[in-house]
Design a protein around this motif. Structure first.
Motif, mmCIF file in Angstrom:
data_model
loop_
_atom_site.group_PDB
_atom_site.id
_atom_site.type_symbol
_atom_site.label_atom_id
_atom_site.label_comp_id
_atom_site.label_asym_id
_atom_site.label_seq_id
_atom_site.Cartn_x
_atom_site.Cartn_y
_atom_site.Cartn_z
ATOM 1 N N GLY A 1 0.808 -1.211 0.000
ATOM 2 C CA GLY A 1 0.000 0.000 0.000
ATOM 3 C C GLY A 1 0.844 1.264 0.000
ATOM 4 N N THR A 2 1.948 1.254 0.749
ATOM 5 C CA THR A 2 2.844 2.412 0.772
ATOM 6 C C THR A 2 3.410 2.669 -0.616
ATOM 7 O OG1 THR A 2 3.453 1.967 3.071
ATOM 8 C CG2 THR A 2 4.940 3.373 1.805
ATOM 9 N N LEU A 3 3.862 1.605 -1.280
ATOM 10 C CA LEU A 3 4.392 1.775 -2.630
ATOM 11 C C LEU A 3 3.295 2.191 -3.603
ATOM 12 C CD1 LEU A 3 6.937 1.562 -4.358
ATOM 13 C CD2 LEU A 3 6.334 -0.816 -4.849
ATOM 14 N N ALA A 4 2.095 1.677 -3.397
ATOM 15 C CA ALA A 4 0.981 2.055 -4.269
ATOM 16 C C ALA A 4 0.715 3.551 -4.207
ATOM 17 C CB ALA A 4 -0.269 1.277 -3.872
ATOM 18 N N LEU A 5 0.749 4.117 -3.008
ATOM 19 C CA LEU A 5 0.536 5.559 -2.876
ATOM 20 C C LEU A 5 1.653 6.338 -3.555
ATOM 21 C CD1 LEU A 5 -0.686 5.878 0.837
ATOM 22 C CD2 LEU A 5 -2.059 6.031 -1.248
ATOM 23 N N ILE A 6 2.895 5.861 -3.417
ATOM 24 C CA ILE A 6 4.028 6.555 -4.026
ATOM 25 C C ILE A 6 3.942 6.505 -5.547
ATOM 26 C CG2 ILE A 6 6.545 6.475 -4.328
ATOM 27 C CD1 ILE A 6 6.710 5.458 -1.426
ATOM 28 N N SER B 1 -8.367 1.542 1.950
ATOM 29 C CA SER B 1 -9.669 1.006 2.363
ATOM 30 C C SER B 1 -10.711 2.101 2.554
ATOM 31 C CB SER B 1 -9.513 0.230 3.679
ATOM 32 O OG SER B 1 -8.588 -0.830 3.541
ATOM 33 N N ALA B 2 -10.318 3.352 2.403
ATOM 34 C CA ALA B 2 -11.228 4.472 2.655
ATOM 35 C C ALA B 2 -12.288 4.561 1.554
ATOM 36 C CB ALA B 2 -10.448 5.779 2.739
ATOM 37 N N PRO B 3 -13.481 5.037 1.894
ATOM 38 C CA PRO B 3 -14.538 5.217 0.892
ATOM 39 C C PRO B 3 -14.128 6.233 -0.170
ATOM 40 C CG PRO B 3 -15.436 5.307 3.122
ATOM 41 C CD PRO B 3 -13.944 5.363 3.257
ATOM 42 N N LYS B 4 -14.554 5.996 -1.374
ATOM 43 C CA LYS B 4 -14.196 6.866 -2.495
ATOM 44 C C LYS B 4 -14.613 8.309 -2.237
ATOM 45 C CE LYS B 4 -14.800 7.269 -7.512
ATOM 46 N NZ LYS B 4 -15.389 6.623 -8.724
ATOM 47 N N GLY B 5 -15.769 8.484 -1.641
ATOM 48 C CA GLY B 5 -16.264 9.837 -1.409
ATOM 49 C C GLY B 5 -15.375 10.637 -0.477
ATOM 50 N N GLU B 6 -14.758 9.972 0.496
ATOM 51 C CA GLU B 6 -13.882 10.677 1.433
ATOM 52 C C GLU B 6 -12.572 11.090 0.779
ATOM 53 O OE1 GLU B 6 -13.217 8.632 5.050
ATOM 54 O OE2 GLU B 6 -15.347 8.298 5.486
ATOM 55 N N LEU C 1 -6.172 14.534 -5.689
ATOM 56 C CA LEU C 1 -6.284 13.348 -6.538
ATOM 57 C C LEU C 1 -7.116 13.646 -7.784
ATOM 58 C CD1 LEU C 1 -6.934 10.595 -3.856
ATOM 59 C CD2 LEU C 1 -5.082 10.562 -5.519
ATOM 60 N N SER C 2 -6.574 13.277 -8.943
ATOM 61 C CA SER C 2 -7.356 13.377 -10.168
ATOM 62 C C SER C 2 -8.370 12.246 -10.187
ATOM 63 C CB SER C 2 -6.444 13.268 -11.388
ATOM 64 O OG SER C 2 -5.866 11.965 -11.457
ATOM 65 N N ALA C 3 -9.326 12.329 -11.088
ATOM 66 C CA ALA C 3 -10.348 11.286 -11.182
ATOM 67 C C ALA C 3 -9.719 9.934 -11.506
ATOM 68 C CB ALA C 3 -11.378 11.666 -12.256
ATOM 69 N N ALA C 4 -8.706 9.942 -12.395
ATOM 70 C CA ALA C 4 -8.052 8.690 -12.781
ATOM 71 C C ALA C 4 -7.263 8.101 -11.611
ATOM 72 C CB ALA C 4 -7.131 8.924 -13.971
ATOM 73 N N SER C 5 -6.565 8.963 -10.860
ATOM 74 C CA SER C 5 -5.793 8.503 -9.713
ATOM 75 C C SER C 5 -6.703 7.954 -8.625
ATOM 76 C CB SER C 5 -4.928 9.634 -9.161
ATOM 77 O OG SER C 5 -3.978 10.056 -10.114
ATOM 78 N N LEU C 6 -7.817 8.639 -8.401
ATOM 79 C CA LEU C 6 -8.773 8.197 -7.403
ATOM 80 C C LEU C 6 -9.331 6.826 -7.759
ATOM 81 C CD1 LEU C 6 -10.466 8.782 -4.887
ATOM 82 C CD2 LEU C 6 -12.114 9.952 -6.358
ATOM 83 N N ALA D 1 -7.900 4.580 -9.620
ATOM 84 C CA ALA D 1 -6.832 3.579 -9.494
ATOM 85 C C ALA D 1 -6.662 3.140 -8.044
ATOM 86 C CB ALA D 1 -5.522 4.146 -10.032
ATOM 87 N N LEU D 2 -6.794 4.086 -7.116
ATOM 88 C CA LEU D 2 -6.638 3.764 -5.695
ATOM 89 C C LEU D 2 -7.791 2.909 -5.188
ATOM 90 C CD1 LEU D 2 -5.276 7.007 -3.969
ATOM 91 C CD2 LEU D 2 -4.117 4.814 -4.197
ATOM 92 N N VAL D 3 -9.007 3.384 -5.369
ATOM 93 C CA VAL D 3 -10.158 2.676 -4.797
ATOM 94 C C VAL D 3 -10.504 1.424 -5.590
ATOM 95 C CG1 VAL D 3 -11.062 4.810 -3.825
ATOM 96 C CG2 VAL D 3 -11.841 4.076 -6.080
ATOM 97 N N GLY D 4 -10.132 1.405 -6.872
ATOM 98 C CA GLY D 4 -10.451 0.239 -7.696
ATOM 99 C C GLY D 4 -9.441 -0.884 -7.599
#
Length: 388
Positions: free
Chosen positions: A12-17, A42-47, A54-59, A61-64
């Motif tokens: 997860g740390t590397l994913a954020l980086i 694990s956070a809800p997309k809305g939060e 975060l751009s829409a694409a980055s968001l 990628a994270l939640v998906g």
């Protein structure tokens, strides 16, 4: 492979980086809010959609899960290549980077960091070096190596490669910081040199994902890590537009010493060096000019015995010889405090008990560990060697 994927916090740390459009400040804010990288993922997309850049694409990628999957594959590829991925919270994170304001968030490492690498000097300079510049870089690296001082450079043609090679020939360690990912070696003709460094003689490192190619943006970022890993930076030869001047600037901004080797007044490849000297860099006439200027380095070089190579491989002097190692007054204060508690003392407690500031204390602890008089314990605690 499953064991890698089970370590969700590291992935997860590397994913954020690796998530595009999310800067360091944004990552810090997210982890601060959710407590961990895993909590962010694990956070809800809305939060996550507001206030973190975060751009829409980055968001998505994270939640998906796409960011997590990419990071997991990166870990698996690193394992195949024999590359370790280190974060600042890892025990193997270089001590020199712990208090640095320009440290990376992640390091890919081929080879090993050793505690003695704290006592290192960067030697950088022109890719199109003259015979004079190559001779100067080789001489300085070799003489430092004989004192047990490692070198740091960028594996580039010219000065960098000469410094690495001279350190190895002197039986010393050397660290190569690349401006590309470790899946490839650039320049390709230095592949054998890189392999020799990583094979028990030092480390080859990068902050970039494995498949990142070199370009004009990655090298300046690489240069800051060279400066951060070193106690001082020596510019052996550099024109007025050399990237080595960037390394020198990063070192100066970190409050570290910058040294420069003067050259012929008619040489264009010395113009940058002469500008550094005029701006306050210290002129190098011999290796003693470097060592004597830095208290940590002078103390380390003075304590290194003829069995330096064995120390570098094994991590310190023998227990029988530890009592004979000369200690500075600050080192004695630290050792006296550690002897009071056989179970170990935290860095915070040592700072309070000795009055030594955290940055200086970290360096002194590394030196004492290498000298064999103290031992590092889990949880960033230390104990006197006789108590372990």
């Amino acid at each position: 492979m499953n064991s890698i994927r089970d370590n969700k916090e590291r992935i997860g740390t590397l994913a954020l980086i690796m998530t595009g459009g999310l800067g360091r400040a944004g990552r810090t804010a997210l982890i601060g809010r959710y407590g961990s990288a895993g909590g962010v993922l694990s956070a809800p997309k809305g939060e996550l959609s507001g206030g973190f850049g975060l751009s829409a694409a980055s968001l998505e990628a994270l939640v998906g899960g796409k960011s997590f999957e990419s990071a997991a594959k990166e870990f698996e590829a690193a394992l195949i290549l024999g590359v370790k991925i280190l974060f600042p919270f890892d025990d193997g994170w270089p001590p020199a980077l712990k208090d640095s304001g320009i440290a990376p968030e992640v390091l890919y490492v081929k080879g090993e960091f050793h505690p003695s690498d704290f006592f290192s000097v960067a030697i950088v300079g022109s890719r199109r070096a003259t015979a004079y510049g190559l001779e100067a870089a080789g001489f300085i690296a070799s003489e430092l190596g004989k004192m047990g001082v490692a070198t740091v450079s960028g594996l580039a043609r010219g000065i960098d490669a000469r410094a690495h090679r001279a350190s190895l020939d002197a039986g010393a360690r050397t660290i190569a910081v690349l401006g590309n990912g470790l899946a490839t070696c650039y320049p390709s003709e230095h592949r054998r040199l890189a392999e020799e460094i990583a094979d028990g003689r030092g480390s080859v490192v990068s902050e970039f994902p494995l498949d990142t190619p070199p370009d004009r943006y990655t090298f300046p970022r690489r240069n800051r890590i060279i400066a951060a890993l070193s106690l001082a930076t020596v510019v052996a030869e550099a024109g007025d537009k050399s990237g080595a001047l960037i390394t020198a600037r990063f070192a100066a901004d970190e409050g570290k010493e910058v040294f420069a080797v003067p050259g012929p007044i008619f040489s264009k490849t010395s113009a940058g060096v002469h500008s550094l000297i005029k701006s306050g860099a210290k002129l190098v006439h011999g290796v003693s000019d470097i060592v004597d200027e830095i208290a940590y380095l002078a103390g380390w070089a003075g304590a290194v015995s003829p069995s330096r190579d064995a120390q570098a491989a094994g991590g310190g002097v023998s227990a029988a010889g530890a009592s004979a190692v000369p200690l500075e007054p600050e080192e004695k204060r630290i050792l006296d405090e550690l002897k009071k508690v056989s179970s170990g003392v935290s860095i915070d407690s040592l700072e309070n008990a000795t009055g030594i500031q955290a940055g200086e204390l970290s360096g002194l602890l590394v030196g004492l560990e290498i000298k064999g008089v103290i031992r590092a314990l889990p949880g960033k605690h230390y104990a006197a060697a006789s108590a372990v």
